[in-house]
Design a protein around this motif. Sequence first.
Motif, PDB file in Angstrom:
ATOM      1  N   TRP A 197      10.716  -6.967  -7.520  1.00  0.00           N
ATOM      2  CA  TRP A 197      10.692  -5.503  -7.633  1.00  0.00           C
ATOM      3  C   TRP A 197      10.077  -4.896  -6.379  1.00  0.00           C
ATOM      4  O   TRP A 197      10.615  -3.992  -5.762  1.00  0.00           O
ATOM      5  CB  TRP A 197       9.887  -5.109  -8.880  1.00  0.00           C
ATOM      6  N   LEU A 198       8.922  -5.460  -5.961  1.00  0.00           N
ATOM      7  CA  LEU A 198       8.274  -4.991  -4.742  1.00  0.00           C
ATOM      8  C   LEU A 198       9.240  -5.122  -3.570  1.00  0.00           C
ATOM      9  O   LEU A 198       9.360  -4.229  -2.733  1.00  0.00           O
ATOM     10  CB  LEU A 198       7.009  -5.813  -4.474  1.00  0.00           C
TER      11      LEU A 198
ATOM     12  N   VAL B 269       2.112  -7.669  -9.707  1.00  0.00           N
ATOM     13  CA  VAL B 269       3.364  -6.941  -9.478  1.00  0.00           C
ATOM     14  C   VAL B 269       4.534  -7.937  -9.394  1.00  0.00           C
ATOM     15  O   VAL B 269       4.419  -8.963  -8.747  1.00  0.00           O
ATOM     16  CB  VAL B 269       3.235  -6.129  -8.173  1.00  0.00           C
TER      17      VAL B 269
ATOM     18  N   HIS C 287       7.391  -9.557  -7.759  1.00  0.00           N
ATOM     19  CA  HIS C 287       7.620  -9.403  -6.322  1.00  0.00           C
ATOM     20  C   HIS C 287       9.072  -9.101  -5.961  1.00  0.00           C
ATOM     21  O   HIS C 287       9.324  -8.534  -4.933  1.00  0.00           O
ATOM     22  CB  HIS C 287       7.063 -10.583  -5.532  1.00  0.00           C
TER      23      HIS C 287
ATOM     24  N   THR D  10       6.712  -9.183   1.337  1.00  0.00           N
ATOM     25  CA  THR D  10       6.881  -9.262  -0.113  1.00  0.00           C
ATOM     26  C   THR D  10       6.258 -10.547  -0.657  1.00  0.00           C
ATOM     27  O   THR D  10       5.546 -10.538  -1.655  1.00  0.00           O
ATOM     28  CB  THR D  10       8.375  -9.253  -0.469  1.00  0.00           C
TER      29      THR D  10
ATOM     30  N   VAL E 104       2.160 -11.044  -0.964  1.00  0.00           N
ATOM     31  CA  VAL E 104       1.255 -10.434  -1.945  1.00  0.00           C
ATOM     32  C   VAL E 104       0.704 -11.469  -2.917  1.00  0.00           C
ATOM     33  O   VAL E 104      -0.386 -11.314  -3.438  1.00  0.00           O
ATOM     34  CB  VAL E 104       1.911  -9.273  -2.732  1.00  0.00           C
TER      35      VAL E 104
ATOM     36  N   VAL F 176      11.686  -2.348  -3.625  1.00  0.00           N
ATOM     37  CA  VAL F 176      11.062  -1.086  -3.233  1.00  0.00           C
ATOM     38  C   VAL F 176      10.908  -1.033  -1.715  1.00  0.00           C
ATOM     39  O   VAL F 176      11.243  -0.030  -1.073  1.00  0.00           O
ATOM     40  CB  VAL F 176       9.687  -0.928  -3.922  1.00  0.00           C
ATOM     41  N   LEU F 177      10.441  -2.139  -1.132  1.00  0.00           N
ATOM     42  CA  LEU F 177      10.270  -2.173   0.326  1.00  0.00           C
ATOM     43  C   LEU F 177      11.608  -1.981   1.031  1.00  0.00           C
ATOM     44  O   LEU F 177      11.697  -1.279   2.042  1.00  0.00           O
ATOM     45  CB  LEU F 177       9.624  -3.494   0.763  1.00  0.00           C
TER      46      LEU F 177
END
Lengths: 339, 317
Positions: free
Chosen positions: B146-147, B142, B144, B191, B194, B150-151
């Motif tokens: 972007w993650l 993924v 990160h 984040t 991951v 999102v978070l």
Amino acid sequence: MSPASSATSAVTIENLRVTFAGGAAPVRAVNNVSLRVTRGETVALIGESGSGKSVTLRSLLRLHPAKKTQMSGQIEVGGRDVMAMNASELAAFRGRVASMIFQEPLLALDPVYSVGDQIIESIQRHMKVSRSEAHARALKLFEQVRIPSPERRLAAYPHEMSGGMRQRVMIALALACEPELLLADEPTTALDATVQIQILLLLRELQSRLGLSIIFVTHDIGAAVEVADRIAVMYAGEIVEEADVRTLMRAPRHPYTQALLQSRAHGSLAKGTRLATIGGAPPDLANLPPGCAFAPRCVHVEPACREGSIAIAALGPTHQARCRRTHEIVWQHTAAAKA
Amino acid sequence: MILFILRRLLLAIPIMIGVAIVCFSLVHLAPGDPLVSVLPPDASADLQKQLRTLYGFDRSLPEQFFGWISRAVTGDLGTSIASSRSVTTEVMKAVKNTLILAAFATLIGFFFGSLFGFVAGYFRDTLVDKAASFISVMGVSVPHYWLGMVLVIIFSAQLGWLPATGMGAGGSAAWEWDWAHMKHLMLPAITMSVIPMGIISRTVRALVADILAQEFVVGLRAKGLRDFDVFRHVVKNVAPTALAVMGLQLGYLLGGSILIETVFAWPGTGFLLNSAIFQRDLPLLQGTILVLAIFFVLLNVLVDILQTTLDPRITRG
Ligand SMILES: Nc1ncnc2c1ncn2[C@@H]1O[C@H](COP(=O)(O)OP(=O)(O)OP(=O)(O)O)[C@@H](O)[C@H]1O
Ligand SMILES: [Mg+2]
């Protein structure tokens, strides 16, 4: 009959079958094995590579992967029904009542724990003793199996020791909790000849001192004769002949045993080698022929041998063989001696 | 043991010198005038020359390098062109911030990575394994940033539980070990975690599966050990490699993920590098890279020492 056989039986195996699923076809590694060992007795299991000796031995501790193994038959050790044990009973049984000496101690010991810690762990698992008492006991065991400078060796890691010393550690580990039954899976194959003899003598001495029963797996008929009271010969997952050492050596009645003894004249069997004296290879355990499994390689074969299973026949008080023609076949002892 | 550590440290010195040369050359080979950001567009040739002499850019590269390196060993990395503050102070502050973030992220990643890895390795080829493996593959693949976004959308914008940016309330840049600051650490650390989580869980899964297939596990069962005791042995066998991987991951994260620190406005090395690059602040840039590289080398030495202590099979030659 020797006085030992009138004592209570230490091991009773009845109709043991072990089949490994998971491969393309199920592998029938042990087929209908029955074996009795009395208290204080040493029985040697001999046979070619892949004949199911180790599988039989490991079955006694139920060490096969549970998911892909089918086991049937009866196993009793010292009156305990091994097949009926649940996980915690099994864990209390292993190492305490029956313990195992592995063939390759370097692989069978945990590489990141010192050998002393591994023995102490075993002792503390089964006996209610403090760590220092367990340590003292481990030290005594090392002295018993004659490891020089035992105190220092307790702190060593498996890879730091020689093959002979590691095998002694393995024996000490197996004896740690004073088991009734010792299962020795080729305890000397990985060692050179002089060390082999030392270890065999040590095992014999410990046995008579501690009154253990031993099942001893080997390729080496010489080693079997050296330590065993009785010998059982395995072929393709079956016991094809069983007798006391003298009888088996003098008058083997199964053609396979005869071939084995003949090959001994050509030097002992090395691990993984096939019998030079008989052509062909052992059968595929995933695809066993009907009738006698040895028939395709047997020099005495007749058509009836290839049909139906063959019952084991008593040939004397301590002698039995699984062959249709035992009465006709006579061991050419003098001929073999000359060969 | 002490001798062994000293030897490892001595061996690290030539590596650090090499690192210094490479980082100096890279920065100086890059095109662009380092003074462009501080000079007014209409600066006179005279002023330009004066500044050039002041920062030492008029001297030959080897001269500059030896000047820089000899001051660097005394702890002086020069002055930032953009902020005219000491590079050493700036870098150390950023390193500390990144260290907090990276260490926290690595811990989270190590915890969950080991957990998933052990579970997946123990229950290999079952549904549990598939699920754990899926999560870890997601972790590695993924994007990160972007993650991170999102978070932020979920936990800051929607739920309002955690702050989205900065390191402390009101843009505070001084770290304190209190809940107010921890709250700021949460999102960027999660984040960032991951990546190590994915890598550690895959490593641990492979290690556990490998160890469970070894003969000595049968040996342990044959002694009568229960599953839990066997598990302890597996952990001790897996630990040296798992910890080494964790240490290396910490090293990578120390470089500061530029993307993550930018998304969360975390004043760490990634953030600092980012601004140093854009402002062509050469002293700051090469100072930051040098400090990070030295940290990385030292971390490697540490990992080595740790692994040697934990695994008796590695000799302290
Ligand atoms: N866990 C297992 N899964 C599948 N097949 C197995 C397993 N363990 C053993 N076998 C098979 O069972 C057969 C008998 O193996 P076993 O190890 O008992 O032979 P052995 O008589 O001990 O031979 P060796 O003298 O080489 O040790 C072999 O064909 C082997 O491949
Ligand atoms: Mg074997």
